[in-house]
Design an enzyme around this catalytic site. Structure first.
Site, PDB file in Angstrom:
ATOM      1  N   TRP A  60     112.230  35.279  -3.662  1.00 33.07           N
ATOM      2  CA  TRP A  60     113.214  34.886  -2.151  1.00 33.07           C
ATOM      3  C   TRP A  60     113.202  33.619  -2.924  1.00 33.07           C
ATOM      4  O   TRP A  60     114.373  33.536  -3.446  1.00 33.07           O
ATOM      5  CB  TRP A  60     111.441  34.992  -0.964  1.00 33.07           C
ATOM      6  N   ASP A  61     112.706  32.230  -3.150  1.00 35.36           N
ATOM      7  CA  ASP A  61     113.262  30.636  -3.304  1.00 35.36           C
ATOM      8  C   ASP A  61     113.511  31.500  -4.656  1.00 35.36           C
ATOM      9  O   ASP A  61     112.923  31.535  -5.962  1.00 35.36           O
ATOM     10  CB  ASP A  61     111.787  29.621  -3.039  1.00 35.36           C
ATOM     11  N   ASP A  65     101.238  19.143  13.388  1.00 34.51           N
ATOM     12  CA  ASP A  65     102.287  18.579  12.684  1.00 34.51           C
ATOM     13  C   ASP A  65     102.242  19.194  11.263  1.00 34.51           C
ATOM     14  O   ASP A  65     101.727  20.498  11.040  1.00 34.51           O
ATOM     15  CB  ASP A  65     100.767  17.486  12.221  1.00 34.51           C
ATOM     16  N   ASP A 103     108.796  20.972  -3.378  1.00 34.88           N
ATOM     17  CA  ASP A 103     109.995  21.333  -3.185  1.00 34.88           C
ATOM     18  C   ASP A 103     110.525  20.175  -4.947  1.00 34.88           C
ATOM     19  O   ASP A 103     111.394  20.335  -4.737  1.00 34.88           O
ATOM     20  CB  ASP A 103     111.301  21.401  -3.114  1.00 34.88           C
ATOM     21  N   ASN A 116     108.533  12.935  10.277  1.00 31.82           N
ATOM     22  CA  ASN A 116     108.628  12.756   9.361  1.00 31.82           C
ATOM     23  C   ASN A 116     108.507  12.773   8.405  1.00 31.82           C
ATOM     24  O   ASN A 116     108.120  12.463   7.106  1.00 31.82           O
ATOM     25  CB  ASN A 116     107.913  11.207  10.116  1.00 31.82           C
ATOM     26  N   ASP A 167     110.371  17.584  10.741  1.00 31.56           N
ATOM     27  CA  ASP A 167     109.450  17.112  10.167  1.00 31.56           C
ATOM     28  C   ASP A 167     109.269  18.361   8.602  1.00 31.56           C
ATOM     29  O   ASP A 167     109.383  18.043   7.578  1.00 31.56           O
ATOM     30  CB  ASP A 167     107.794  17.903  10.753  1.00 31.56           C
ATOM     31  N   GLU A 169     113.480  21.036   3.512  1.00 32.61           N
ATOM     32  CA  GLU A 169     113.377  21.265   2.462  1.00 32.61           C
ATOM     33  C   GLU A 169     113.999  21.842   0.933  1.00 32.61           C
ATOM     34  O   GLU A 169     115.449  20.936   1.473  1.00 32.61           O
ATOM     35  CB  GLU A 169     112.942  22.997   2.571  1.00 32.61           C
ATOM     36  N   ARG A 197     115.386  24.486   9.447  1.00 35.01           N
ATOM     37  CA  ARG A 197     114.977  25.161   9.940  1.00 35.01           C
ATOM     38  C   ARG A 197     115.231  24.592  11.867  1.00 35.01           C
ATOM     39  O   ARG A 197     114.691  23.634  12.149  1.00 35.01           O
ATOM     40  CB  ARG A 197     114.345  26.239  10.238  1.00 35.01           C
TER      41      ARG A 197
END
EC number: 2.4.1.10
Length: 472
Positions: free
Chosen positions: A85-86, A241, A247, A310, A339, A342, A360
């Site tokens: 993936w990433d 939260d 990243d 935040n 929150d 990415e 997202r």
């Protein structure tokens, strides 16, 4: 990638008596005015006003991720049995793709589709000029299981997974990797980490010869960026939260080294809590918009999520040995909006700095944005440290709304600047991990996006090969 966290909430008077007695609207309006304030903390913000324009704006095809032909999508042949993936390329200091002994190098997260905890960084490589998905070779895992202990680092020893980052080709010809050290032993603790990756070439093969200078750089100071201890102290996973510190993206400017990364604000620059709902700086728009939107949010089912939201794209300066030199204010924050912003990515192009992030819709508190909506947001500035203004007036750069069960679902979109021209290559991964027996998470087909000043647009008919990095 998604972790839960909690922090202290600011206490704000409720309106129970007013609600019971009637006149709720007037009571809310009066209380909002009494509590309202405007504090930017000296940073840029992803505002509610801008985000509320996006559901209509995303209908324009210039912002839509292209539709891909499922029948043409292939697994990565050299990654048999793995979801991938990433990913991020080995880049030069200016963000362009580096050439390492005639190869393009990509680092990516990969693991078994049957084990969600199996998340490690692998190195893939491809001859410069070859673009086919089948031409990617796999050098294997970057780190051995013992490397986290051999580093003699008190944080690294508790690592359970390796998460996303970046890689730079240094001026002395070395590969310097930055990544996220994740620990499932400590409530999802995330730390920005680095290592030199030693690679040799033999015939048509690149081989990983171990790592050195493997060390933790930053795990949050609590004041500028939230750390995991705050999350633990105040309820950890039970709060709803989302703690992030991950990243790391390496960038250089005027001889200085920096990491830009995903985070959450700390206690001294716009912490989460109910009082954040009264900060006009997070709303944008005018006084009337603030009054109506804040009142609506106070009574919304998303109020709690907005209080906890935040998100931040943070920045720290590094010493020449890649240790922490200075903690700096965030480049941009998303208080009350989300929150989680990415895959921090920033580069200079045609005299402007461009900052991108993925997010997202399922994590957002904005009416009209759906749980299936996937975004890349973008911002522009005359300097690395800002202030940043939204591209395309709102920050919308890319949108994708496929069902996560669709084979052609893509995420983790990443803009790769080119050596020439105004186009960037957009990479991503395709197919969610573990969803299909025969279709693995793989490099998505790349495509082009044009950047001109404060505007962007997807280039029509520009779909490239899966994982393609360059067009020049």
């Amino acid at each position: 990638m998604n972790i839960k966290k909690i922090v202290k909430q600011a206490t704000v008077l409720t309106f129970t008596t007013a609600l019971l007695a009637g006149g709720a609207t007037q009571a809310f309006a009066k209380e909002n005015n009494q509590k309202a304030y405007k504090e930017t903390y000296g940073v840029s913000h992803i505002t509610r006003h801008d985000m509320l324009q996006i559901p209509k704006q995303q209908q324009n095809e210039k912002y839509q991720v292209p539709q891909f032909d499922q029948s043409t999508i292939k697994n990565i042949e050299s990654a048999k049995g793995l979801d991938v993936w990433d990913s991020w390329p080995l880049q030069n200091a200016d963000g362009t793709v580096a050439e390492y002994n005639g190869y393009h190098v990509v680092f990516a997260l990969a693991g078994s589709p049957k084990d969600a905890d199996d998340t490690s960084i692998y190195m893939f490589y491809q001859k410069v000029g070859d673009n086919s998905i089948d031409s990617w070779k796999n050098a294997g895992r970057v780190f051995k299981d013992s490397d986290k202990f051999d580093a003699n680092d008190p944080i690294l020893k508790d690592q359970t997974q390796e998460w996303s980052g970046s890689a730079t080709f240094t001026s002395d010809g070395k590969i310097r990797l930055f990544y996220t050290d994740y620990s499932g032993k400590h409530y999802g603790k995330q730390s920005l980490t680095t290592a030199q990756v030693n690679v040799s070439k033999s015939d048509d093969t690149l081989k990983i010869n171990g790592v050195e200078d493997h060390k933790t750089i930053f795990d949050g100071d609590g004041k500028t960026y939230q750390n995991v201890q705050q999350f633990i102290d105040e309820g950890n996973y039970t709060s709803g939260d989302n703690h992030t510190l991950r990243d790391p993206h390496y960038v250089e400017d005027k001889g200085h080294k920096y990491l830009v990364f995903e985070a959450n604000t700390g206690t001294e620059n716009g912490y989460q809590g109910e009082e954040s709902l009264f900060n006009k700086a997070y709303y944008g728009g005018g006084t009337n918009f603030f009054r109506k939107e804040s009142q609506k949010l106070q009574q919304s089912a998303k109020k709690r999520d907005a209080e906890l939201a935040n998100g931040a794209l943070g920045i720290i300066e590094l010493n020449n040995d890649y240790t922490l030199k200075k903690v700096m204010k965030p480049l941009i924050t998303s208080n009350t909006v989300t929150d989680e912003i990415e895959r921090a990515n920033v580069f200079k192009m045609n005299g402007k700095w461009y900052l991108f992030t993925d997010s997202r819709g399922s994590k957002m508190t904005i009416d009209g944005i759906n749980s299936n909506d996937i975004y890349m947001l973008g911002y522009v500035s005359n300097s690395l440290t800002g202030p940043y203004k939204p591209l395309n007036k709102t920050g919308l750069v890319l949108q994708m709304g496929l069902d996560p069960n669709d084979v052609t679902f893509t995420y983790s979109h990443f803009a790769v600047p080119q050596a020439k021209g105004n186009n960037v290559v957009i990479t991503s991964y395709m197919t969610n991990r573990g969803f299909f027996e025969d279709k693995k998470a793989t490099f998505g087909p790349s495509f082009l996006m044009n950047i001109k000043g404060n505007k962007t647009s997807v280039v029509k008919n520009s779909i490239l090969e899966q994982g393609q990095l360059t067009v020049n």
